[in-house]
Design a protein around this motif. Structure first.
Motif, mmCIF file in Angstrom:
data_model
loop_
_atom_site.group_PDB
_atom_site.id
_atom_site.type_symbol
_atom_site.label_atom_id
_atom_site.label_comp_id
_atom_site.label_asym_id
_atom_site.label_seq_id
_atom_site.Cartn_x
_atom_site.Cartn_y
_atom_site.Cartn_z
ATOM 1 N N ALA A 145 0.833 -1.214 0.000
ATOM 2 C CA ALA A 145 0.000 0.000 0.000
ATOM 3 C C ALA A 145 0.861 1.255 0.000
ATOM 4 C CB ALA A 145 -0.925 0.001 1.221
ATOM 5 N N ALA A 146 2.043 1.168 0.590
ATOM 6 C CA ALA A 146 2.944 2.314 0.641
ATOM 7 C C ALA A 146 3.706 2.496 -0.664
ATOM 8 C CB ALA A 146 3.933 2.143 1.795
ATOM 9 N N ARG A 147 4.097 1.404 -1.286
ATOM 10 C CA ARG A 147 5.011 1.475 -2.415
ATOM 11 C C ARG A 147 4.341 1.511 -3.787
ATOM 12 N NH1 ARG A 147 9.612 3.901 -1.377
ATOM 13 N NH2 ARG A 147 9.945 3.627 0.868
ATOM 14 N N ILE A 148 3.147 0.965 -3.914
ATOM 15 C CA ILE A 148 2.457 1.027 -5.203
ATOM 16 C C ILE A 148 2.171 2.472 -5.625
ATOM 17 C CG2 ILE A 148 0.279 0.496 -6.376
ATOM 18 C CD1 ILE A 148 0.369 -2.258 -5.083
ATOM 19 N N PRO A 149 1.691 3.353 -4.716
ATOM 20 C CA PRO A 149 1.515 4.757 -5.126
ATOM 21 C C PRO A 149 2.824 5.413 -5.565
ATOM 22 C CG PRO A 149 0.276 4.317 -3.124
ATOM 23 C CD PRO A 149 1.128 3.115 -3.370
ATOM 24 N N VAL A 150 3.944 5.055 -4.917
ATOM 25 C CA VAL A 150 5.235 5.607 -5.329
ATOM 26 C C VAL A 150 5.562 5.146 -6.746
ATOM 27 C CG1 VAL A 150 7.708 5.671 -4.856
ATOM 28 C CG2 VAL A 150 6.084 5.689 -2.958
ATOM 29 N N LEU A 151 5.260 3.899 -7.035
ATOM 30 C CA LEU A 151 5.491 3.371 -8.377
ATOM 31 C C LEU A 151 4.678 4.136 -9.414
ATOM 32 C CD1 LEU A 151 7.015 1.054 -9.829
ATOM 33 C CD2 LEU A 151 4.930 -0.314 -9.599
ATOM 34 N N VAL A 152 3.438 4.457 -9.078
ATOM 35 C CA VAL A 152 2.577 5.225 -9.987
ATOM 36 C C VAL A 152 3.151 6.630 -10.195
ATOM 37 C CG1 VAL A 152 0.289 6.247 -10.288
ATOM 38 C CG2 VAL A 152 0.505 3.924 -9.382
ATOM 39 N N VAL A 153 3.579 7.270 -9.112
ATOM 40 C CA VAL A 153 4.172 8.605 -9.210
ATOM 41 C C VAL A 153 5.420 8.570 -10.085
ATOM 42 C CG1 VAL A 153 5.376 10.410 -7.912
ATOM 43 C CG2 VAL A 153 3.245 9.464 -7.028
ATOM 44 N N MET A 154 6.244 7.537 -9.923
ATOM 45 C CA MET A 154 7.469 7.433 -10.713
ATOM 46 C C MET A 154 7.158 7.240 -12.192
ATOM 47 S SD MET A 154 10.002 5.240 -8.187
ATOM 48 C CE MET A 154 11.503 5.666 -9.079
ATOM 49 N N ALA A 157 6.074 10.658 -13.422
ATOM 50 C CA ALA A 157 7.214 11.583 -13.435
ATOM 51 C C ALA A 157 8.180 11.259 -14.565
ATOM 52 C CB ALA A 157 7.935 11.530 -12.094
ATOM 53 N N MET A 158 8.462 9.977 -14.766
ATOM 54 C CA MET A 158 9.410 9.584 -15.813
ATOM 55 C C MET A 158 8.882 9.844 -17.218
ATOM 56 S SD MET A 158 11.056 6.023 -14.388
ATOM 57 C CE MET A 158 12.063 5.986 -12.897
ATOM 58 N N SER A 159 7.573 9.757 -17.373
ATOM 59 C CA SER A 159 6.988 9.941 -18.698
ATOM 60 C C SER A 159 6.653 11.402 -18.995
ATOM 61 C CB SER A 159 5.717 9.095 -18.831
ATOM 62 O OG SER A 159 4.754 9.454 -17.840
ATOM 63 N N ALA A 160 6.807 12.287 -18.005
ATOM 64 C CA ALA A 160 6.480 13.699 -18.192
ATOM 65 C C ALA A 160 7.481 14.381 -19.124
ATOM 66 C CB ALA A 160 6.454 14.414 -16.838
ATOM 67 N N GLY A 163 9.195 12.316 -21.768
ATOM 68 C CA GLY A 163 10.166 11.343 -21.292
ATOM 69 C C GLY A 163 11.374 11.959 -20.617
ATOM 70 N N GLN A 164 11.443 13.282 -20.574
ATOM 71 C CA GLN A 164 12.560 13.956 -19.920
ATOM 72 C C GLN A 164 12.384 14.016 -18.401
ATOM 73 O OE1 GLN A 164 15.390 14.981 -21.612
ATOM 74 N NE2 GLN A 164 14.339 13.820 -23.224
ATOM 75 N N GLY A 165 11.138 13.863 -17.950
ATOM 76 C CA GLY A 165 10.873 13.850 -16.520
ATOM 77 C C GLY A 165 10.728 15.230 -15.921
ATOM 78 N N TRP A 166 10.493 15.259 -14.620
ATOM 79 C CA TRP A 166 10.303 16.510 -13.884
ATOM 80 C C TRP A 166 11.566 16.975 -13.173
ATOM 81 C CZ3 TRP A 166 5.209 14.223 -11.606
ATOM 82 C CH2 TRP A 166 4.138 14.539 -12.454
ATOM 83 N N GLY A 167 12.580 16.153 -13.163
ATOM 84 C CA GLY A 167 13.792 16.521 -12.430
ATOM 85 C C GLY A 167 13.676 16.274 -10.942
ATOM 86 N N THR A 168 12.787 15.373 -10.553
ATOM 87 C CA THR A 168 12.640 15.004 -9.143
ATOM 88 C C THR A 168 13.359 13.678 -8.898
ATOM 89 O OG1 THR A 168 10.630 13.689 -9.446
ATOM 90 C CG2 THR A 168 10.362 16.069 -9.168
ATOM 91 N N HIS A 169 13.471 13.301 -7.635
ATOM 92 C CA HIS A 169 14.140 12.024 -7.348
ATOM 93 C C HIS A 169 13.288 10.844 -7.807
ATOM 94 C CE1 HIS A 169 11.552 10.971 -3.877
ATOM 95 N NE2 HIS A 169 12.179 9.808 -3.850
ATOM 96 N N SER A 181 15.870 3.370 -22.933
ATOM 97 C CA SER A 181 14.465 3.519 -23.291
ATOM 98 C C SER A 181 13.670 3.826 -22.034
ATOM 99 C CB SER A 181 13.922 2.237 -23.936
ATOM 100 O OG SER A 181 13.893 1.170 -22.986
ATOM 101 N N PHE A 182 12.452 4.326 -22.230
ATOM 102 C CA PHE A 182 11.595 4.596 -21.080
ATOM 103 C C PHE A 182 11.294 3.313 -20.312
ATOM 104 C CE2 PHE A 182 7.290 4.440 -19.334
ATOM 105 C CZ PHE A 182 7.366 5.443 -18.377
ATOM 106 N N ALA A 183 11.012 2.244 -21.039
ATOM 107 C CA ALA A 183 10.680 0.976 -20.396
ATOM 108 C C ALA A 183 11.827 0.474 -19.536
ATOM 109 C CB ALA A 183 10.313 -0.066 -21.449
ATOM 110 N N GLN A 184 13.044 0.550 -20.074
ATOM 111 C CA GLN A 184 14.213 0.098 -19.313
ATOM 112 C C GLN A 184 14.425 0.951 -18.074
ATOM 113 O OE1 GLN A 184 17.362 2.155 -19.972
ATOM 114 N NE2 GLN A 184 18.666 1.030 -18.557
#
Length: 228
Positions: A145-154, A157-160, A163-169, A181-184
């Motif tokens: 429950a804690a980590r799935i939302p982080v996965l969604v955020v990532m 963020a990575m696809s924003a 594909g250049q991202g937001w510049g966040t961690h 690649s984005f997938a990798q």
């Protein structure tokens, strides 16, 4: 009743819902802070998070004892406090072994060792359950429950920005990481770490602190007279 032989008297879903919501709020707050460039040490956009104060990696230190206390106080403690602590400690050993295997595999570009590291890290999350079933179930439920939302955020963020991202961690790659690649990038930096290493960390650290607190304070013994 005990956590290894009897049906839990506390609903796991109800037990983790408030901690899960708190964790989600902190995840969103961390993202906002990085996008708005809040100062260190509150947030950090460095790869891995930079040990920022606003984060969720330290929450198992709080929620582990909380879950354990609630379960034990309801009469759903472990059959053996020693075994519960021992299994959580064993989980930590498995997690550390996974980290070593992953680190060696990464440095020597050995894919089998990297995969082994991830598998060991994920397996470590299930080890505390061997000493205290209901507590272990709560740990696993909270970890995902804690980590799935982080996965969604990532993923977002990575696809924003094409594909250049937001510049966040949540989307930055560490030094030496070659993005093909984005997938990798998503699989290597988000999916595997969040669904194995961080699942293991959350469950094992929460399990270790929770079982120790329960062994010291014995909340179930105080609840027993009321249930008699």
């Amino acid at each position: 009743m005990n956590g290894t032989n009897a049906r839990p008297s506390v609903s796991i879903g109800k037990l983790i819902v408030i901690p899960a919501v708190i964790t989600l709020v902190l995840t969103i707050l961390r993202l906002i802070g990085e996008l708005q460039h809040w100062p260190k040490p509150w947030v950090s956009s460095a790869a891995g998070g930079g040990g920022a104060i606003i984060g969720i990696f330290w929450l198992p230190l709080i929620f582990g004892p909380y879950f354990a206390w609630k379960l034990a106080a309801a009469g759903d403690g472990p059959a053996s406090a020693g075994k519960a602590i021992g299994m959580s400690a064993l989980g930590l050993v498995v997690l550390l072994a996974g980290g070593v295997a992953f680190g060696i595999g990464l440095s020597k570009h050995m894919v089998p060792l990297i995969v082994l590291g991830f598998l060991l890290a994920l397996a470590s999350a299930f080890v505390p359950r061997l000493g205290w079933r209901s507590f272990g179930n709560a740990l696993l439920a909270y970890a995902f429950a804690a980590r799935i939302p982080v996965l969604v955020v990532m993923f977002i963020a990575m696809s924003a920005n094409g594909g250049q991202g937001w510049g966040t961690h949540y989307d930055v790659a560490g030094p030496g990481f070659v993005v093909t690649s984005f997938a990798q990038k998503f699989i290597d930096l988000a999916f595997f770490p969040q669904m194995s290493l961080w699942i293991g960390w959350t469950a094992v650290i929460a399990g270790l602190f929770g079982t120790i607190v329960t062994a010291i304070f014995h909340p179930g013994k105080h609840a027993a007279p009321a249930a008699a």
